[in-house]
Design a protein around this motif. Structure first.
Motif, mmCIF file in Angstrom:
data_model
loop_
_atom_site.group_PDB
_atom_site.id
_atom_site.type_symbol
_atom_site.label_atom_id
_atom_site.label_comp_id
_atom_site.label_asym_id
_atom_site.label_seq_id
_atom_site.Cartn_x
_atom_site.Cartn_y
_atom_site.Cartn_z
ATOM 1 N N ASP A 16 -17.137 12.989 1.518
ATOM 2 C CA ASP A 16 -17.217 11.585 1.908
ATOM 3 C C ASP A 16 -17.177 10.675 0.683
ATOM 4 O O ASP A 16 -17.896 10.886 -0.291
ATOM 5 C CB ASP A 16 -18.513 11.345 2.675
ATOM 6 N N PHE A 17 -16.307 9.666 0.754
ATOM 7 C CA PHE A 17 -16.076 8.868 -0.455
ATOM 8 C C PHE A 17 -17.282 8.035 -0.875
ATOM 9 O O PHE A 17 -17.408 7.641 -2.018
ATOM 10 C CB PHE A 17 -14.803 8.019 -0.305
ATOM 11 N N ALA A 18 -18.220 7.808 0.050
ATOM 12 C CA ALA A 18 -19.395 7.012 -0.308
ATOM 13 C C ALA A 18 -20.449 7.858 -1.026
ATOM 14 O O ALA A 18 -21.426 7.332 -1.528
ATOM 15 C CB ALA A 18 -19.993 6.387 0.946
ATOM 16 N N LYS A 36 -21.682 16.020 2.986
ATOM 17 C CA LYS A 36 -20.944 15.468 4.119
ATOM 18 C C LYS A 36 -19.457 15.319 3.781
ATOM 19 O O LYS A 36 -19.102 14.771 2.750
ATOM 20 C CB LYS A 36 -21.532 14.108 4.493
ATOM 21 N N PHE A 37 -18.622 15.797 4.681
ATOM 22 C CA PHE A 37 -17.174 15.672 4.523
ATOM 23 C C PHE A 37 -16.635 14.671 5.552
ATOM 24 O O PHE A 37 -17.146 14.583 6.660
ATOM 25 C CB PHE A 37 -16.490 17.025 4.748
ATOM 26 N N SER A 38 -15.603 13.954 5.180
ATOM 27 C CA SER A 38 -14.960 13.013 6.104
ATOM 28 C C SER A 38 -13.469 13.021 5.821
ATOM 29 O O SER A 38 -13.018 13.680 4.885
ATOM 30 C CB SER A 38 -15.494 11.600 5.895
ATOM 31 N N PHE A 192 -12.371 2.059 14.527
ATOM 32 C CA PHE A 192 -13.331 3.070 14.956
ATOM 33 C C PHE A 192 -12.723 3.835 16.123
ATOM 34 O O PHE A 192 -12.004 3.256 16.933
ATOM 35 C CB PHE A 192 -14.618 2.406 15.456
ATOM 36 N N ASP B 377 -17.711 8.375 8.996
ATOM 37 C CA ASP B 377 -18.062 8.630 7.595
ATOM 38 C C ASP B 377 -19.153 7.658 7.159
ATOM 39 O O ASP B 377 -19.609 6.822 7.932
ATOM 40 C CB ASP B 377 -16.816 8.516 6.692
ATOM 41 N N THR B 379 -19.086 5.171 5.177
ATOM 42 C CA THR B 379 -18.675 3.772 5.157
ATOM 43 C C THR B 379 -18.848 3.157 6.544
ATOM 44 O O THR B 379 -19.398 2.063 6.689
ATOM 45 C CB THR B 379 -17.198 3.662 4.755
ATOM 46 N N GLN B 380 -18.371 3.869 7.539
ATOM 47 C CA GLN B 380 -18.523 3.357 8.906
ATOM 48 C C GLN B 380 -19.994 3.304 9.289
ATOM 49 O O GLN B 380 -20.426 2.390 9.995
ATOM 50 C CB GLN B 380 -17.748 4.245 9.885
ATOM 51 N N LEU B 381 -20.765 4.274 8.820
ATOM 52 C CA LEU B 381 -22.192 4.304 9.137
ATOM 53 C C LEU B 381 -22.876 3.033 8.611
ATOM 54 O O LEU B 381 -23.608 2.357 9.331
ATOM 55 C CB LEU B 381 -22.796 5.561 8.509
ATOM 56 N N LYS B 382 -22.591 2.705 7.364
ATOM 57 C CA LYS B 382 -23.178 1.484 6.792
ATOM 58 C C LYS B 382 -22.645 0.259 7.524
ATOM 59 O O LYS B 382 -23.367 -0.711 7.758
ATOM 60 C CB LYS B 382 -22.847 1.374 5.308
#
Lengths: 255, 529
Positions: A16-18, A36-38, A192, B377, B379-382
């Motif tokens: 995950d990039f974050a 975590k992977f995305s 989404f 992910d 980003t979407q979570l935040k």
């Protein structure tokens, strides 16, 4: 456009990039357990663009096919892409094996031929190794035109116009099909996946293949020697006056 | 063969920040909920807005000799006297109250706090203890010329026992800083707030803040193990080294949790922190009625049980305000009368996600919920959390906001918003144009805790609006046996309304305590009780 579009979108599952990646104890790669992977953000943008093209030109798009090479869990990103609007998918199980960009491109070439794809949209790079190779190599192997780092994609008559951000401005290129487009960040903001669509996605086709189903020599051409953290930045110092500052800068040959 | 050394500097870490910078809309999702001022107009002095409240002549006024004394015990830069610099300490976050303090003190040690209070007590100088100044009831800003005692420089983390999870720190540590320190060691601060980037952990204890994760970790009355407190006379009383179990004597620390700086100044605290869940999942749902919100809650409790860590509801009106404020793509395509944010957290993300998906699918098939998304992910979570956490800012950005934070039986929870909206409409105060002071009355909150936030977003503060709402809101809450302040506290705004929730004997006992520990009433006057 007279020919119908068969869009292929290759996607990759990455850390995950974050999250801040950590280097494994052996210093040979990134720690992957318990992380975590995305979907790779650039791939997410590629899926979004394909879906937007389909929404804008309903009669023009035959289907959107997504494909991912990776472990079993890569099916998660395929399902998300299906939920966002892709029609069918292929998972190529690579287990824990790393597949290099050239070999990815060779596999994708075969996938594209099998699906009779005439437009391939993919991320310009994946954020795990930042190679930025696959799209270009795939274009070479297929001998198709390529429009990399797309910031805008428009379809007019039988041509595709792609705007790219370059130093000092924008550059627009056009091409007839077939075509490969690699996506930049500004292209769009991915949507989404809604719950009803997530449920519908479970019924959409997901073809399961293995690496050995492809006639590609997977031996590695690249060898990772070492992975290391960037050197920590040294603490600064405080100076008492402008004169002292200038003197220090001179000492360091900064001015 | 091509040989290559991969350095992390060129890899995904750097790219991540590149992404955040490169896409403005995404970057916007990351901005923290720190205080935000619309610098358009000056805030009316509290003394002018509330002419009935008079300065208590018992208190001395600040003299040069006082300044000299404070200079003798504190470093030069710990005294703030410049009018412009003082504005930050005089004004509250909502820009509703403004005091006239001429002096802010920023001590660095408990001893300095003790010296300040001892002196102030002898001189009869009134003092307002202040943390991050993110309070919502005007409790942390002066009313008249009280000295502001800011804990901002008491910002040291003292220790973390990585076996037990006992965390000790100065009271002025910012909540987000504390939580990041804990995160690095696998623990989590048992409280989370929208204002985490600004609020102090000491302030959260002094106000007994509730926040977003109370559902999972309970209130601070349970998780705080010990406090270091300076009393009004300068005496230091510390229970900071207390362990988890201690059944000797009165549990004195409880007196200070939620005392809003009226009994003493918290300078340090010890808190029991739970292990940090490894994985979080967030879903954002649309439902068609408040009844459906309750149904979803019951279902979530039974099917998500131990992994459910937040259950927040929001009405359509507050999301409309948030849309205008955030200006990013909304997660759901269609509009719904109510929205729900569910967070799960646990040790196995895949297992949790499976549970959450199964729950949502069955809720969808049974038509309890109309639509929903799950964050794919981080980003979407935040991003999804932002639609909940940015509501307070979205409500106040157009001029101001009247905030009511009440607890009610779940069945009556949303009834208060309807009642308030109707009352404001009938009074001719609510409308779409500049002629009306009120933009809308909106509701959101922590369903899990029976806690509703009624926010009345206004274009400007007007007495008529306040008159329409108070004591109407308090009477309504009292008639349902609710509390007029579930988590924001009493402060200045609700001082006169404690009687709607607490009985006369209770209030009397509180006043006795105040008289006993702060006989000169120098601590945070004109507020609380």
């Amino acid at each position: 456009m007279s020919t119908k579009l068969n869009i292929l979108v290759p996607v990759k599952r990455v850390i995950d990039f974050a999250l801040k990646p950590r280097i494994n104890k052996a210093g040979t790669g990134i720690e992957k357990t318990g992380v975590k992977f995305s979907i790779n953000p650039f791939c997410d943008i590629a899926v979004e663009e394909a879906v937007r093209i389909k929404e804008a030109h309903k009669s023009l798009v035959n289907k959107i096919h997504v494909v991912s090479i990776g472990p079993t869990k890569a099916q998660d990103v395929l399902r998300q892409s299906l939920a966002k609007g892709a029609d069918s998918s292929t998972h190529i199980d690579s287990g824990e094996q790393e597949v290099e960009p050239l070999n990815v491109a060779k596999i994708l070439k075969q996938v594209a031929e099998k699906n009779e794809s005439n437009l391939i949209i993919l991320g310009k790079q994946s954020i795990d190794d930042d190679s930025n190779n696959t799209g270009q190599m795939l274009a070479g192997l297929l001998n198709w035109p390529q429009a990399t780092n797309a910031a805008k994609v428009e379809i007019k008559d039988d041509e595709v116009y792609v705007t790219r951000e370059i130093d000092g401005g924008e550059e627009t290129v056009k091409s007839k099909l077939p075509l490969i487009i690699t996506t930049d960040l500004r292209l769009n903001e991915p949507r989404f996946a809604s719950l009803p669509n997530m449920m519908k996605a479970k019924k959409k086709p997901l073809e399961k293949l293995k690496l050995k189903d492809f006639d590609v020599d997977l031996s590695a051409r690249l060898e990772v020697l070492k992975v290391e953290e960037p050197a920590a930045r040294e603490a600064g110092i405080k100076v008492g006056s402008v004169d002292e500052l200038v003197a220090k800068l001179k000492d360091l040959k900064a001015i | 063969m091509l040989r290559q050394i991969i350095k992390r500097g060129s890899s995904s870490v750097v790219l991540s920040s590149r992404i955040a910078r490169a896409v403005p809309s995404r970057a916007a999702l990351f901005h923290s909920s720190s205080t935000q001022y619309s610098a358009s107009k000056t805030v009316k002095l509290t003394a002018e807005s509330y002419p009935n409240v008079k300065r208590d002549e018992r208190y001395a006024t600040l003299e040069q000799s006082d300044i000299d004394y404070f200079k003798s015990i504190l470093p030069e830069n710990a005294l703030i006297q410049d009018q412009d610099d003082l504005l930050f300490y005089n004004e509250d976050w909502m820009r509703k109250y403004r005091g006239q303090s001429k002096l802010t003190l920023k001590p660095k040690t408990t001893e300095q706090v003790s010296q300040i209070l001892k002196y102030a007590n002898e001189r009869n100088l009134a003092v307002v203890p202040q943390g991050g100044n993110t309070g919502l009831v005007g409790g942390s800003v002066p009313v008249f010329d009280e000295i502001v005692l800011s804990l901002a420089n008491m910002n040291k983390i003292r220790s973390l026992d990585t076996t037990s999870g006992i965390f000790k720190a100065d009271s002025g540590v910012v909540l987000e800083v504390a939580d990041q320190h804990l995160a690095e060691n696998g623990y989590i601060f048992p409280l989370d707030l929208g204002a985490k980037g600004s609020c102090h952990i000491g302030g959260t204890v002094a106000t007994n803040a509730g926040g977003l994760r109370l559902l999972r970790y309970g209130s601070l009355h349970g998780s705080v193990l010990g406090l270091e407190v300076v009393l009004a006379n300068g005496k230091i009383v510390s229970s900071i080294d207390a362990l988890r179990k201690d059944n000797t004597g009165y549990d004195l620390k409880q007196l200070f949790i939620g005392s809003e700086g009226t009994l003493g100044v918290i300078t340090g605290l010890s808190i029991l922190c739970p292990p940090r869940p490894k994985n979080f999942n967030v879903a954002f749902l649309g439902v068609e009625s408040y009844e459906a919100v309750m149904k979803t809650f019951v279902k979530a409790k039974s099917e998500l049980g131990e992994i459910l860590s937040a259950f927040e509801f929001m009405d359509e009106s507050c999301q409309e305000l948030a849309k205008k404020h955030l200006k990013t793509a909304y997660p759901l395509e269609e509009q719904h009368p109510f929205y729900i944010l569910i967070e799960t957290s646990g040790s196995n993300g895949e297992h949790d996600l499976e549970k959450l998906e199964a729950f949502l699918e069955s809720a969808f098939e049974n038509e309890v919920i109309q639509d929903g998304v799950i964050a794919q992910d981080e980003t979407q979570l935040k991003g999804l959390w932002n639609w909940r956490e940015q509501i307070p800012e979205a409500c106040q950005i157009n001029g101001g906001v009247y905030k009511y934070d009440v607890s009610l039986p779940l069945s009556d929870l949303y009834g208060l918003v309807d009642a308030a909206r109707e009352r404001l409409t009938q009074a001719g105060l609510l409308g779409d144009t500049e002629d009306f002071p009120v933009i809308d009355a909106v509701g959101y909150g922590h369903v899990g805790d029976g806690n509703l936030h009624l926010n009345v977003a206004v274009r400007r503060y007007e007495k008529s609006v306040e008159k329409a709402l108070e004591p109407f809101v308090y009477e309504w809450v009292s008639s349902k046996k609710g509390s007029i302040s579930a988590e924001h506290g009493l402060g200045f705004q609700k001082k006169n309304y404690i009687g709607y929730t607490k009985s006369q004997p209770e209030i009397e006992m509180m006043k006795q305590l105040k008289q006993l520990y702060d006989p000169n009433a120098i601590l945070n006057p004109y507020k609380y009780i």
